[in-house]
Design a protein around this motif. Structure first.
Motif, short mmCIF file in Angstrom:
data_model
loop_
_atom_site.label_atom_id
_atom_site.label_comp_id
_atom_site.label_asym_id
_atom_site.label_seq_id
_atom_site.Cartn_x
_atom_site.Cartn_y
_atom_site.Cartn_z
N SER A 1 0.83 -1.20 0.10
CA SER A 1 -0.19 0.29 -0.18
C SER A 1 1.05 1.13 -0.54
N GLU A 2 2.17 1.19 0.83
CA GLU A 2 3.46 2.47 0.08
C GLU A 2 2.57 3.80 0.85
N THR A 3 1.81 3.65 2.40
CA THR A 3 1.51 4.41 3.13
C THR A 3 2.83 4.71 4.52
N PRO A 4 2.70 5.68 4.62
CA PRO A 4 4.15 5.69 5.34
C PRO A 4 3.56 6.01 6.60
N VAL A 5 3.13 5.65 7.04
CA VAL A 5 2.15 4.61 8.32
C VAL A 5 1.40 3.11 8.44
N VAL A 6 1.31 2.40 8.80
CA VAL A 6 1.15 0.97 9.27
C VAL A 6 0.52 0.24 10.43
N THR A 7 -1.30 0.65 10.78
CA THR A 7 -1.93 0.31 12.08
C THR A 7 -1.82 -1.43 11.65
N LEU A 8 -1.31 -1.91 12.80
CA LEU A 8 -1.74 -3.44 13.37
C LEU A 8 -2.63 -3.78 14.39
N VAL A 9 -3.34 -4.20 14.38
CA VAL A 9 -4.03 -4.25 15.24
C VAL A 9 -3.91 -6.24 15.81
N GLY A 10 -3.44 -6.26 17.12
CA GLY A 10 -3.06 -7.22 18.29
C GLY A 10 -3.81 -7.30 18.66
N LYS A 11 -4.19 -9.22 19.24
CA LYS A 11 -4.67 -9.37 20.42
C LYS A 11 -3.89 -9.26 22.20
N SER A 12 -5.21 -8.06 22.77
CA SER A 12 -4.52 -7.80 24.10
C SER A 12 -5.02 -8.61 25.12
N TRP A 13 -6.19 -9.35 25.16
CA TRP A 13 -6.64 -9.88 26.27
C TRP A 13 -6.33 -11.70 25.91
N ASP A 14 -5.95 -12.43 26.40
CA ASP A 14 -5.23 -13.17 26.66
C ASP A 14 -6.48 -14.40 26.35
N LEU A 15 -7.66 -14.11 27.01
CA LEU A 15 -8.73 -14.80 26.04
C LEU A 15 -8.81 -15.48 24.48
N HIS A 16 -9.24 -14.06 24.35
CA HIS A 16 -8.54 -14.21 22.27
C HIS A 16 -7.24 -14.53 22.14
N VAL A 17 -6.82 -14.79 22.75
CA VAL A 17 -4.77 -15.29 21.93
C VAL A 17 -5.70 -16.20 22.07
N GLU A 18 -5.93 -17.34 22.81
CA GLU A 18 -5.68 -18.34 23.00
C GLU A 18 -7.31 -19.47 22.44
N ARG A 19 -8.75 -18.26 22.55
CA ARG A 19 -9.61 -19.50 21.63
C ARG A 19 -9.49 -18.65 20.40
N VAL A 20 -9.47 -17.45 19.42
CA VAL A 20 -9.22 -16.48 18.67
C VAL A 20 -8.01 -17.46 17.89
N LEU A 21 -6.76 -16.97 18.34
CA LEU A 21 -5.19 -17.05 17.31
C LEU A 21 -5.52 -18.36 17.39
N GLU A 22 -5.45 -19.27 18.79
CA GLU A 22 -5.36 -20.57 18.96
C GLU A 22 -3.59 -20.87 19.21
N VAL A 23 -3.43 -19.68 20.34
CA VAL A 23 -1.31 -19.70 19.95
C VAL A 23 -1.32 -19.50 21.82
N ASP A 24 -0.47 -20.07 22.27
CA ASP A 24 -0.08 -19.44 23.51
C ASP A 24 0.47 -18.05 23.59
N PRO A 25 0.58 -17.41 24.96
CA PRO A 25 0.17 -15.97 24.95
C PRO A 25 2.05 -15.89 24.88
#
Length: 215
Positions: free
Chosen positions: A95-119
């Motif tokens: 996209s070549e934008t000067p800024v990139v916004t990255l959304v990540g999981k900060s709730w351990d519930l979502h980490v384990e149940r949505v991403l299915e990875v360890d914290p």
């Protein structure tokens, strides 16, 4: 007194309400107006999510903004992927934008149940994603999804996700967007206030993660 920067999400969050559909021309006009009133960051959308957003970024990158910096939006590295081959990250890069916004999981519930990875793996995915775009010369904004819900459930881990992003981005806590509109729901005022005070310390090394892995 620290400078306050305004990050506007009208062109993404603002278009998700029922009955709203903006054309590429509409989005370009809104971006121009946001720049004219002094907005610092304009989140343009998710490159590759649809042809309209792809066309918007192509045209918007040819515009001259006096104040605003254009940001593209997407998720952190996916489970089991490398930053160089993750299709979402590569769309953000192209996209070549000067800024990139990255959304990540900060709730351990979502980490384990949505991403299915360890914290710990989630922290590594955040750090690697941020570091990759910093190496490409982009400014990175880290969007801590459902931060205050995560802080309510597991205070230490929610803060660790911010440390992972801030340290991978050069230790600047200002690259972190801490709260989404829906995160304040159900969070007590005193707890939220304590969380905000702790956010101010994010740019400093965390005692548990003084050295984060790069790519």
């Amino acid at each position: 007194m620290p400078a306050i920067h305004i990050y506007d999400t009208t062109l993404r969050d603002g278009t998700q309400r029922e009955g709203i559909s903006l054309s590429v021309h509409d989005k370009l006009k809104i971006a121009r107006r946001l720049d004219e009133i002094g907005i610092h960051y304009i989140e343009g959308g998710w490159p590759g999510s649809n042809p309209k957003d792809a066309a918007f970024f192509e045209k918007a990158m040819r515009m001259r903004f006096e104040t605003a910096r254009l940001a593209s939006f997407g998720f952190t590295l996916r489970k089991g992927e490398r930053v160089e081959t993750d299709s979402n990250l590569q769309l953000l890069l192209r996209s070549e934008t000067p800024v990139v916004t990255l959304v990540g999981k900060s709730w351990d519930l979502h980490v384990e149940r949505v991403l299915e990875v360890d914290p710990e793996e989630n922290l590594d995915m955040i750090a690697r994603s941020v570091a990759y775009f910093k190496e490409q010369g982009r400014e990175v904004v880290y969007d801590a999804e459902h931060f205050f819900d995560g802080y309510k459930a597991n205070q230490e881990y929610a803060l660790l996700t911010l440390y992972a992003a801030a340290q991978a981005g050069g230790g600047r806590a200002g690259t972190v967007r801490h709260q989404r509109r829906d995160d304040a729901v159900g969070v007590g005022g005193s707890r939220a206030a304590r969380g905000i005070r702790e956010l101010r310390q994010v740019g400093r090394p965390h005692p548990r993660r003084r050295r984060l892995r790069g790519r």
